[in-house]
Write an enzyme that holds these catalytic residues in place. Structure first.
Site, PDB file in Angstrom:
ATOM      1  N   HIS A  47       1.002   5.480   1.437  1.00 60.69           N
ATOM      2  CA  HIS A  47       0.179   6.246   2.176  1.00 60.69           C
ATOM      3  C   HIS A  47       0.175   7.572   1.353  1.00 60.69           C
ATOM      4  CE1 HIS A  47       0.542   3.988   6.061  1.00 60.69           C
ATOM      5  NE2 HIS A  47       1.599   3.280   5.244  1.00 60.69           N
ATOM      6  N   HIS A  60       0.797  -1.051   0.077  1.00 61.15           N
ATOM      7  CA  HIS A  60      -0.071   0.061   0.157  1.00 61.15           C
ATOM      8  C   HIS A  60       0.901   1.206  -0.041  1.00 61.15           C
ATOM      9  CE1 HIS A  60       0.685  -1.416   4.277  1.00 61.15           C
ATOM     10  NE2 HIS A  60       0.727   0.032   4.282  1.00 61.15           N
TER      11      HIS A  60
HETATM   12  P1  5GP Z   1       2.428   0.201   6.935  1.00 59.91           P
HETATM   13  O1  5GP Z   1       3.218   0.467   8.333  1.00 59.91           O
HETATM   14  O2  5GP Z   1       1.985  -1.339   7.074  1.00 59.91           O
HETATM   15  O3  5GP Z   1       2.590   0.839   5.946  1.00 59.91           O
HETATM   16  O4  5GP Z   1       0.713   0.753   7.562  1.00 59.91           O
HETATM   17  C1  5GP Z   1      -0.479   0.179   7.758  1.00 59.91           C
HETATM   18  C2  5GP Z   1      -1.432   1.304   8.056  1.00 59.91           C
HETATM   19  O5  5GP Z   1      -2.656   0.755   8.102  1.00 59.91           O
HETATM   20  C3  5GP Z   1      -1.170   2.248   9.453  1.00 59.91           C
HETATM   21  O6  5GP Z   1      -1.034   3.237   9.035  1.00 59.91           O
HETATM   22  C4  5GP Z   1      -2.446   1.977  10.103  1.00 59.91           C
HETATM   23  O7  5GP Z   1      -2.847   2.852  10.824  1.00 59.91           O
HETATM   24  C5  5GP Z   1      -3.387   1.277   9.078  1.00 59.91           C
HETATM   25  N1  5GP Z   1      -4.331   0.304   9.517  1.00 59.91           N
HETATM   26  C6  5GP Z   1      -4.193  -0.715  10.254  1.00 59.91           C
HETATM   27  N2  5GP Z   1      -5.399  -1.579  10.366  1.00 59.91           N
HETATM   28  C7  5GP Z   1      -6.223  -0.856   9.636  1.00 59.91           C
HETATM   29  C8  5GP Z   1      -7.606  -1.252   9.505  1.00 59.91           C
HETATM   30  O8  5GP Z   1      -8.344  -1.996   9.946  1.00 59.91           O
HETATM   31  N3  5GP Z   1      -8.274   0.016   8.793  1.00 59.91           N
HETATM   32  C9  5GP Z   1      -7.700   0.999   8.088  1.00 59.91           C
HETATM   33  N4  5GP Z   1      -8.471   1.868   7.434  1.00 59.91           N
HETATM   34  N5  5GP Z   1      -6.602   1.288   8.524  1.00 59.91           N
HETATM   35  C10 5GP Z   1      -5.776   0.204   9.088  1.00 59.91           C
END
Ligand code: 5GP
Length: 140
Positions: free
Chosen positions: A105, A103
């Site tokens: 951000h 993903h």
């Molecule tokens: P990563 O560190 O993997 O790039 O970020 C994962 C992101 O997913 C984090 O910013 C976290 O806040 C978000 N996130 C985690 N669980 C959920 C969820 O159940 N729903 C949504 N909408 N975001 C999530």
């Protein structure tokens, strides 16, 4: 290469098994609000194909994904009336990845406003939906 887990939270969101504040969807990507935003309007853009990280996604799927990221970035900047954007993408635990479905951000930014720390607080659902609506409106 570590296997893709079909039961990761973003796979469940894609399948409609878990709720999300959807922003945008086309045949390749799905975008929705981050529940622990690092800034107002923090949006996540994911591919519909199962891929864990930037090292294992097919290059043409990555190209479709980044095109979606640009569309969402334009709408987030306009809809949130932001001065700028921070785009982030993390890979594997050592790289800061928490959810193992690739993903990007998209984080709206304003002059003088710092980003909040990662995963610091769950946002009020009403605030998430209000910001989602502003970004959706910018696609119209
Ligand atoms: P990563 O560190 O993997 O790039 O970020 C994962 C992101 O997913 C984090 O910013 C976290 O806040 C978000 N996130 C985690 N669980 C959920 C969820 O159940 N729903 C949504 N909408 N975001 C999530």
């Amino acid at each position: 290469m570590t296997a893709y887990d079909n039961d990761n939270i973003f796979a469940k969101i894609l399948r409609g098994e878990m709720p999300s504040n959807k922003i945008y969807e086309d045949e390749h990507v799905f975008a929705f609000m981050d529940i622990m935003p690092r800034g107002d309007g923090h949006t996540l853009v994911i591919p519909k194909v199962p891929a864990r990280s930037i090292t294992d996604i097919d290059p043409s799927d990555l190209a479709d994904l980044i095109k979606g990221v640009q569309k969402v970035a334009q709408a987030a900047k306009t809809g949130m009336d932001a001065d700028g954007l921070t785009i982030q993408q993390f890979n594997e635990t050592a790289g800061g990845q928490i959810v193992f479905h690739i993903h990007f951000h998209v984080i709206p930014r304003w002059e003088g406003v710092k980003m909040r720390p990662p995963a610091s607080a769950m946002e009020d659902p009403a605030v998430l939906e209000a910001n989602a609506e502003k970004i959706r409106a910018a696609f119209a």
